[in-house]
Design an enzyme around this catalytic site. Structure first.
Site, mmCIF file in Angstrom:
data_model
loop_
_atom_site.group_PDB
_atom_site.id
_atom_site.type_symbol
_atom_site.label_atom_id
_atom_site.label_comp_id
_atom_site.label_asym_id
_atom_site.label_seq_id
_atom_site.Cartn_x
_atom_site.Cartn_y
_atom_site.Cartn_z
ATOM 1 N N ASP A 153 0.811 -1.223 0.000
ATOM 2 C CA ASP A 153 0.000 0.000 0.000
ATOM 3 C C ASP A 153 0.843 1.271 0.000
ATOM 4 O O ASP A 153 0.341 2.355 0.298
ATOM 5 C CB ASP A 153 -0.958 0.014 1.191
ATOM 6 N N LYS A 160 4.306 5.917 15.953
ATOM 7 C CA LYS A 160 3.611 7.105 15.463
ATOM 8 C C LYS A 160 2.844 7.773 16.596
ATOM 9 O O LYS A 160 2.292 7.105 17.475
ATOM 10 C CB LYS A 160 2.680 6.759 14.307
ATOM 11 N N ASP A 172 2.015 6.860 0.521
ATOM 12 C CA ASP A 172 1.284 5.793 1.193
ATOM 13 C C ASP A 172 -0.188 6.018 0.880
ATOM 14 O O ASP A 172 -0.749 7.054 1.257
ATOM 15 C CB ASP A 172 1.549 5.871 2.695
#
Length: 208
Positions: free
Chosen positions: A82, A133, A189
């Site tokens: 992806d 993240k 992405d």
């Protein structure tokens, strides 16, 4: 199979691999596996030999690789399905050999790392830290989703279990020889709708 300028995104990734001299590919499939396998078949149209490793239950990125282990060569090149990043495969192979490394991870510098998590390297390009993240903001290096590693790493992954390659396997390798190769080229992405829309224009040159 998300379309980018009328072409399945995965097809762009396969073209990129073929352009860098790759001739054999293993596709890890799960959800809608039949659709992917029907579209790409044995890979002849893409000038590739394609084999498939199908999950019957979600195994995570690490578990999926473990499932595919019997089909993989050494070293192993893995790319996420992806995201798209321009990377130098020959350069990654040279770095793997020259550093006698266990893992080479392609990195990309972005203006805001919070969405992705970040990667810290030392002066020798050795990766010394992964930051989840949301725990760091601002400019920095991120994991671009391309890995070249020694097949022996798969011995660390248990069979038949859901395992995250990024969170559970790579973090354990930091005491070993893990290096980053920074890409200055295109990166995107498509995991969120805005970037999938942006990819329609950004990746058009690779559709032709």
């Amino acid at each position: 199979m998300a379309l980018v300028a009328g072409v399945p995104f995965l097809q762009l990734l396969l073209r990129q691999l073929r352009a860098q001299g790759v001739t054999e590919v293993v596709l890890g499939t799960g959800y809608k596996a039949e659709q992917i396998e029907s579209y790409f078949g044995d890979g002849a149209d893409a000038e590739l030999a394609i084999r498939y490793s199908r999950e019957t239950e979600p195994l995570g990125t690490g578990g999926a690789l473990k499932l595919a282990e019997p089909l993989l060569g050494d070293p192993v090149l893995v790319i996420n399905g992806d995201s798209y990043v321009e990377f130098d495969l020959a350069g990654a192979c040279d770095l793997l050999q020259s550093k006698d490394a266990d893992l080479i991870m392609v990195l990309h510098r972005v203006p805001e790392v919070s969405r992705y998590g970040s990667v810290t390297t030392d002066d020798s390009s050795r990766i010394v830290e992964f930051v989840e993240k949301g725990n760091r903001t601002g400019e920095g290096l991120i994991n671009a989703g391309v890995y070249l590693f020694q097949k022996k790493i798969l011995e660390k992954i248990p069979s038949g279990k859901a395992v995250s390659l990024e969170r559970e396997v790579f973090t354990e390798l930091l005491a070993e020889k893990v290096y980053g190769l920074v890409s200055d080229g295109t990166f995107i992405d498509i995991g969120i709708p805005n970037d999938l829309e942006r990819a329609q224009t950004l990746l058009t040159p690779w559709v032709q």
